[in-house]
Design a protein around this motif. Structure first.
Motif, PDB file in Angstrom:
ATOM      1  N   UNK A   1      -3.547   8.330  10.765  1.00 60.08           N
ATOM      2  CA  UNK A   1      -4.443   7.535  11.604  1.00 60.08           C
ATOM      3  C   UNK A   1      -5.901   7.650  11.179  1.00 60.08           C
ATOM      4  N   UNK A   2      -6.281   8.754  10.541  1.00 58.38           N
ATOM      5  CA  UNK A   2      -7.664   8.892  10.061  1.00 58.38           C
ATOM      6  C   UNK A   2      -7.831   8.352   8.649  1.00 58.38           C
ATOM      7  N   UNK A   3      -6.774   7.780   8.075  1.00 56.45           N
ATOM      8  CA  UNK A   3      -6.899   7.081   6.799  1.00 56.45           C
ATOM      9  C   UNK A   3      -6.673   7.902   5.561  1.00 56.45           C
ATOM     10  N   UNK A   4      -5.976   9.026   5.660  1.00 54.98           N
ATOM     11  CA  UNK A   4      -5.732   9.840   4.471  1.00 54.98           C
ATOM     12  C   UNK A   4      -4.735   9.159   3.534  1.00 54.98           C
ATOM     13  N   UNK A   5      -3.686   8.571   4.109  1.00 54.60           N
ATOM     14  CA  UNK A   5      -2.633   7.981   3.279  1.00 54.60           C
ATOM     15  C   UNK A   5      -2.912   6.506   3.009  1.00 54.60           C
ATOM     16  N   UNK A   6      -4.033   6.239   2.368  1.00 53.51           N
ATOM     17  CA  UNK A   6      -4.329   4.860   1.997  1.00 53.51           C
ATOM     18  C   UNK A   6      -3.422   4.453   0.840  1.00 53.51           C
ATOM     19  N   UNK A   7      -3.263   3.149   0.597  1.00 55.12           N
ATOM     20  CA  UNK A   7      -2.302   2.700  -0.428  1.00 55.12           C
ATOM     21  C   UNK A   7      -2.588   3.296  -1.796  1.00 55.12           C
ATOM     22  N   UNK A   8      -1.559   3.802  -2.400  1.00 56.97           N
ATOM     23  CA  UNK A   8      -1.571   4.323  -3.764  1.00 56.97           C
ATOM     24  C   UNK A   8      -2.495   5.521  -3.933  1.00 56.97           C
ATOM     25  N   UNK A   9      -2.636   6.290  -2.840  1.00 53.52           N
ATOM     26  CA  UNK A   9      -3.193   7.627  -2.970  1.00 53.52           C
ATOM     27  C   UNK A   9      -2.034   8.518  -3.390  1.00 53.52           C
ATOM     28  N   UNK A  10      -1.758   8.517  -4.670  1.00 56.67           N
ATOM     29  CA  UNK A  10      -0.506   9.053  -5.211  1.00 56.67           C
ATOM     30  C   UNK A  10      -0.285  10.507  -4.811  1.00 56.67           C
TER      31      UNK A  10
ATOM     32  N   UNK B   1     -16.460  -1.751  -3.736  1.00 62.13           N
ATOM     33  CA  UNK B   1     -15.535  -0.742  -4.273  1.00 62.13           C
ATOM     34  C   UNK B   1     -14.762  -0.054  -3.156  1.00 62.13           C
ATOM     35  N   UNK B   2     -15.428   0.186  -2.017  1.00 66.03           N
ATOM     36  CA  UNK B   2     -14.773   0.869  -0.905  1.00 66.03           C
ATOM     37  C   UNK B   2     -13.656   0.027  -0.290  1.00 66.03           C
ATOM     38  N   UNK B   3     -13.679  -1.275  -0.540  1.00 66.56           N
ATOM     39  CA  UNK B   3     -12.696  -2.174   0.064  1.00 66.56           C
ATOM     40  C   UNK B   3     -11.680  -2.699  -0.947  1.00 66.56           C
ATOM     41  N   UNK B   4     -11.605  -2.095  -2.108  1.00 68.04           N
ATOM     42  CA  UNK B   4     -10.735  -2.669  -3.130  1.00 68.04           C
ATOM     43  C   UNK B   4      -9.252  -2.471  -2.834  1.00 68.04           C
ATOM     44  N   UNK B   5      -8.921  -1.572  -1.920  1.00 64.86           N
ATOM     45  CA  UNK B   5      -7.524  -1.386  -1.533  1.00 64.86           C
ATOM     46  C   UNK B   5      -7.132  -2.232  -0.323  1.00 64.86           C
ATOM     47  N   UNK B   6      -8.055  -3.013   0.209  1.00 64.66           N
ATOM     48  CA  UNK B   6      -7.768  -3.767   1.425  1.00 64.66           C
ATOM     49  C   UNK B   6      -6.712  -4.834   1.217  1.00 64.66           C
ATOM     50  N   UNK B   7      -6.578  -5.333   0.001  1.00 66.08           N
ATOM     51  CA  UNK B   7      -5.580  -6.383  -0.224  1.00 66.08           C
ATOM     52  C   UNK B   7      -4.165  -5.858   0.016  1.00 66.08           C
ATOM     53  N   UNK B   8      -3.953  -4.573  -0.216  1.00 67.92           N
ATOM     54  CA  UNK B   8      -2.643  -3.999   0.072  1.00 67.92           C
ATOM     55  C   UNK B   8      -2.430  -3.858   1.579  1.00 67.92           C
ATOM     56  N   UNK B   9      -3.525  -3.635   2.325  1.00 65.18           N
ATOM     57  CA  UNK B   9      -3.411  -3.563   3.777  1.00 65.18           C
ATOM     58  C   UNK B   9      -3.103  -4.927   4.370  1.00 65.18           C
ATOM     59  N   UNK B  10      -3.693  -5.978   3.812  1.00 63.89           N
ATOM     60  CA  UNK B  10      -3.544  -7.319   4.367  1.00 63.89           C
ATOM     61  C   UNK B  10      -2.167  -7.904   4.110  1.00 63.89           C
ATOM     62  N   UNK B  11      -1.516  -7.475   3.060  1.00 66.20           N
ATOM     63  CA  UNK B  11      -0.220  -8.064   2.708  1.00 66.20           C
ATOM     64  C   UNK B  11       0.946  -7.174   3.089  1.00 66.20           C
ATOM     65  N   UNK B  12       0.681  -6.127   3.873  1.00 65.07           N
ATOM     66  CA  UNK B  12       1.753  -5.168   4.144  1.00 65.07           C
ATOM     67  C   UNK B  12       2.728  -5.659   5.204  1.00 65.07           C
ATOM     68  N   UNK B  13       2.249  -6.427   6.211  1.00 65.79           N
ATOM     69  CA  UNK B  13       3.120  -6.816   7.315  1.00 65.79           C
ATOM     70  C   UNK B  13       2.959  -8.301   7.634  1.00 65.79           C
ATOM     71  N   UNK B  14       4.050  -9.029   7.821  1.00 60.72           N
ATOM     72  CA  UNK B  14       3.959 -10.415   8.274  1.00 60.72           C
ATOM     73  C   UNK B  14       3.702 -10.478   9.770  1.00 60.72           C
ATOM     74  N   UNK B  15       3.279 -11.652  10.243  1.00 59.25           N
ATOM     75  CA  UNK B  15       2.981 -11.798  11.670  1.00 59.25           C
ATOM     76  C   UNK B  15       4.235 -11.662  12.518  1.00 59.25           C
ATOM     77  N   UNK B  16       5.378 -12.072  12.002  1.00 56.57           N
ATOM     78  CA  UNK B  16       6.614 -11.974  12.776  1.00 56.57           C
ATOM     79  C   UNK B  16       6.968 -10.523  13.080  1.00 56.57           C
TER      80      UNK B  16
END
Length: 594
Positions: free
Chosen positions: A318-327, A215-230
């Motif tokens: 940087x401390x993770x307050x603005x995680x994805x969809x923390x509306x 459950x703690x990692x359910x937002x990780x998919x948004x982190x992984x797809x946010x930036x391309x390698x280029x």
């Protein structure tokens, strides 16, 4: 100084308390989301709108969607940040109970009138999307599609289809919801091409699947797809290029300065009646206070406040307050921290104004409070009126506006006054290593490219080149449908921008003084802040390439970007002037001026 420390301590304490109430509470609000089989899982319908116009959003039920009998249209209570984000959550139409599969469940049957068909057709033509939240997880989908139907070589007609069936894939881990996706059935559609009454039956299915994701990692998919390698390659390439250019410029500047020090030291040992040239020649004018010093000090105060606000936002990111969809967390943080850092602006402005031998510090304090917030408030009033005319969720309700006004009245204004009083009481003399002459020297006639505007263009281009790659991804996050999460990279780019701005502004100031032009105060501020003008020029390029359209979206984009770029102008103008002031003091302390 003790009073300053007390004020800063009070501001920090208030910030921590409000931060705990408004943001940390939301951050930990999902920790108790445990369900048993058959339990009701909250589903909220948030908003709809054109896919390419993120600011033009409406309530979900503004379109004539069918409403099942079990649904009660109750609007969920939102905090200030969520309202500023345009969120208006209401009870969703689908019943997705925990671990209960649905197979072609009938949502409702409805007879669409001609007006409702036309309303849906306009929405499909503008690529409307919907946004829902299921156990605080976002769900998106398009409401329909458009197909070309060519009749002749020169004429094309279009068919408009509304999706009638939606399939939900829901993943769970034991007693918690982990992920949800929505897929529209392309074969189950309703033809809206003609203006006629249509009988519609809306259905949906749901399939539950197990997963090992915590459950703690359910937002990780948004982190992984946010930036391309280029993206990483482009940023590293820009950083290396700009740092090399900055290092080259710094090396040249240091070598030139060294030669100047040697030359002036030799001149002091030579004949005294030898005429001075270069920046030493204007030592009696270089510390002459600038015109409009009340406005100048107010600009420095606003810049210092915005810089403090930016640093706090970066620390929270940087401390993770603005995680994805923390509306709404980002908007809440911006509002609260801006209110609490007004004391920094008041203190910086008034203390520097008093150093410039200013007497009307109250007027200076009013300038400080209005210089940035005034244009921002006027822009908001205009854009909010536009949103009200469109009946958009971007329009703030009256109670939210009154809450913001109360915060400004009870928090921002008192802290601004307290900061101003502290700055006035801590008054010190302006530390100038050279005595200022009674009458200013005449500035020699200079080429056109050494005037203010060309110099701003030259000094603003290099800092802009350090960030233009990152700007695209930030714009896509703010004005598009993408997510920005790599705040560490953004912070590195921000530090790089600071370094480059300092070096190019100092170099510009040196070359200005070398031509015996002693009016460097405003020039250094304008040159340091010119990066904001380049960013606004980039807005024109981005808008031309985006799919944004319509008066409301255009007004919101250029209106709010003008305020943001103006804030950048004040912030980096302050940084450029402060760096130039340290530099000028240093070089004039290093020589003997009579």
């Amino acid at each position: 100084m003790k009073k300053v420390h007390v004020i800063l301590s009070i501001c920090m304490l208030i910030l921590l308390i409000i931060f705990r109430i408004f943001i940390i509470q939301d951050y930990n609000a999902f920790d108790d989301h445990f369900y048993k089989q058959g339990d009701h899982v909250p589903l909220f319908a948030n908003k709809i709108g054109p896919f390419h116009n993120p600011s033009e959003s409406y309530r979900y039920y503004d379109l004539p969607f069918c409403i099942p009998d079990h649904v009660k249209l109750e609007e969920n209570k939102e905090d200030v940040g969520e309202v500023l984000n345009g969120d208006r959550l209401m009870s969703g139409p689908y019943a997705l109970d925990f671990l209960v599969d649905k197979d072609s469940e009938i949502l409702c049957r409805k007879k669409l009138t001609k007006d409702e068909v036309a309303q849906f057709r306009r929405a499909v033509d503008k690529d409307y999307y919907f946004e829902m939240y299921y156990d605080e997880l976002p769900i998106w989908g398009l409401i329909g599609r458009v197909e070309n139907r060519e009749v002749t070589e020169d004429t094309k007609y279009y068919n408009y289809f509304l999706y009638k069936h939606i399939h939900f894939d829901i993943h769970y881990n034991r007693d918690r919801v982990i992920e949800i996706t929505a897929r529209m059935d392309p074969h189950s559609v309703l033809d809206l091409t003609e203006d006629r009454e249509v009988d519609a039956e809306f259905t949906y299915t749901a399939k539950w699947k197990g997963t090992d994701i915590l459950f703690e990692n359910r937002m990780d998919k948004f982190l992984q797809t946010s930036l391309p390698h280029i993206h990483w390659f482009s940023i590293i390439n820009s950083c290396v290029t700009v740092l090399l250019l900055t290092g080259f410029l710094a090396t040249i500047l240091m070598r030139v300065l060294k030669n100047d020090f040697v030359k002036y030291a030799h001149d002091e040992e030579a004949v005294n009646d030898q005429e001075e040239t270069g920046w030493k020649y204007i030592h009696g004018d270089v510390f002459r206070f600038p015109k409009h010093k009340s406005l100048f000090a107010a600009a420095l105060g606003c810049g210092a406040q915005l810089f403090t606000l930016t640093i706090f936002i970066f620390l929270m990111a940087l401390v993770g307050v603005f995680y994805p969809y923390n509306r709404g967390a980002l908007f809440t943080a911006l509002l609260v921290i801006y209110a609490l850092t007004s004391g920094v602006g008041g203190y910086t402005s008034t203390s520097f104004y008093c150093q410039l031998e200013g007497t009307n510090w109250v007027k200076n304090l009013i300038w400080t409070g209005c210089l940035f917030f005034g244009p921002l408030a006027l822009t908001f009033c205009f854009l909010n009126s536009v949103a009200v005319s469109y009946s958009s969720t971007a329009a703030l309700p009256f109670n939210t506006i009154m809450l913001i006004v109360l915060m400004l009245t009870l928090v921002t204004s008192p802290l601004l006054v307290l900061g101003g009083i502290a700055g006035k009481n801590s008054r010190t003399n302006f530390q100038a290593p050279c005595r200022t002459t009674k009458y200013p020297r005449e500035i020699p006639v200079l080429p056109w490219y050494r005037s203010t505007i060309p110099q701003m263009a030259m000094t603003g281009f290099l800092p802009f080149s350090a960030i233009y790659v990152e700007l695209y991804y930030i714009f896509e996050s703010v004005w598009g449908q993408k997510i920005y999460t790599i705040y560490s990279m953004l912070f590195i780019v921000f530090i790089l921008l600071l370094i480059v701005t300092v070096f190019v502004t100092v170099a510009s100031t040196y070359f200005q003084l070398a031509t015996e032009d002693h009016k460097w105060w405003w020039r250094s501020f304008l040159c340091g802040g010119s990066t904001g003008l380049f960013i606004y020029t980039y807005c024109l390029y981005y808008y031309a390439r985006s799919g944004m359209s319509g008066f409301m979206q255009t007004s919101f984009f250029f209106g709010y970007m003008a305020c943001i770029c103006y804030g950048f102008f004040l912030m980096f103008g302050t940084i450029g002037f402060r760096a130039s002031l340290l530099f000028v003091r240093h070089i004039y302390r290093s020589i003997k001026c009579e």
